[in-house]
Design an enzyme around this catalytic site. Sequence first.
Site, PDB file in Angstrom:
ATOM      1  N   ASP A   1      -4.532  20.775  -9.602  1.00 25.57           N
ATOM      2  CA  ASP A   1      -3.896  19.694 -10.352  1.00 25.57           C
ATOM      3  C   ASP A   1      -4.849  19.112 -11.388  1.00 25.57           C
ATOM      4  O   ASP A   1      -4.457  18.825 -12.531  1.00 25.57           O
ATOM      5  CB  ASP A   1      -3.456  18.579  -9.398  1.00 25.57           C
ATOM      6  CG  ASP A   1      -2.073  18.819  -8.816  1.00 25.57           C
ATOM      7  OD1 ASP A   1      -1.153  19.126  -9.580  1.00 25.57           O
ATOM      8  OD2 ASP A   1      -1.914  18.692  -7.589  1.00 25.57           O
ATOM      9  N   ILE A   2      -6.093  18.896 -11.002  1.00 23.87           N
ATOM     10  CA  ILE A   2      -7.065  18.313 -11.923  1.00 23.87           C
ATOM     11  C   ILE A   2      -7.305  19.235 -13.112  1.00 23.87           C
ATOM     12  O   ILE A   2      -7.292  18.807 -14.277  1.00 23.87           O
ATOM     13  CB  ILE A   2      -8.388  18.018 -11.194  1.00 23.87           C
ATOM     14  CG1 ILE A   2      -8.183  16.961 -10.094  1.00 23.87           C
ATOM     15  CG2 ILE A   2      -9.458  17.573 -12.184  1.00 23.87           C
ATOM     16  CD1 ILE A   2      -7.712  15.627 -10.600  1.00 23.87           C
TER      17      ILE A   2
END
Length: 366
Positions: free
Chosen positions: A170-171
Amino acid sequence: MEHVRTPGALDGLLIADFGRVLAGPYATMLLGDLGADVVKIERPDCGDDTRSWGPPWTDDGEATYFLSVNRNKRSEFWDLRSDDDRAAARELVTRADVVVENFLPGTMARLGLGYDDVKALNPDVVYVSITGFGESTLPGYDLLVQAVGGLMSVTGAPDEPTKVGVAMVDIVTGLHAAVGLLAALRHRDATGEGQHVEVSLLSSLLSALANQSGAHLMTGAVPRGMGNRHPSLTPYEVFTTADRPLAIAVGNERQFARLADVLRHPEWADDPRYASNALRVEHRDFLVTAMNDALSSRSAGEWASDLGEAGVPAGPVNDIEQAFALADQVGLDMRVDVDGLAQVANPIRMSATPATYRRRPPRLET
């Protein structure tokens, strides 16, 4: 309470943020730190999913997960199934420079807020779509993508696929979204033309696997988990000392010779088994055993100090509290207070337009 407005690099940029959970919110928080006006759209009553993701909670019952990625935003709590709230959302995207969304593919179009709909209202809009798997409607949860995208297969022991300890996919996807968004804005500034920017968790992960995914495409190799070892470098892993684990990252022959001297085994530099990195990889088990024996006589801190002075990259395995202490020690100043709420500072340092912290994460309106 809001802080005095300090002009930033993205001052005057309006972002309509329909992102949820982590990838989208992380990207828009970074842009908010740099001056963008971010309007976050949340569901009435419950808000973003991560408002209920705990423990841990703050003393007043807020989820630290949500608070970690949503500062410098103001929220509107709209039910997009409602005609009135959908009309409010259309009015917002008509004014916005950027729209960010990470619903399942087709959802925004069914609401009349897809790229084509918004472009008709706002021709120069930059519209960012974050998906799990492109046009597929598979839900894009980080654990799932770490599993099916190959990251777990190269993390942990060979027979124990392991997820990374944070939602790293996600990051990384949020960072790719921010880069694409800024590039599209640069194009719009030059030509007046907006565009649709698309990133997915799976494609972002395959790109971020870098040398591992690249090696597969170039040679057909299928890498496997090696614990804390590196597939192409030795010594480049975690070793045992008298008190706690020590990471040593040797990247060239000069560093290896200095390592041998510090560990009081200068003969290693002349050992034909260790004469090059490729040979050290081949004879890894012999070298690692010898190094663990040598390192067991002193503490990780003592070895890290001596190795550092010799120019050999080394450091103890810290927990997060110790990692923040290290950042303080080296002057990185990664702590910031936003209206009494402790936050991790934006890591981007800009000499003329630094990050600012104008708003705490929005509270849930019920």
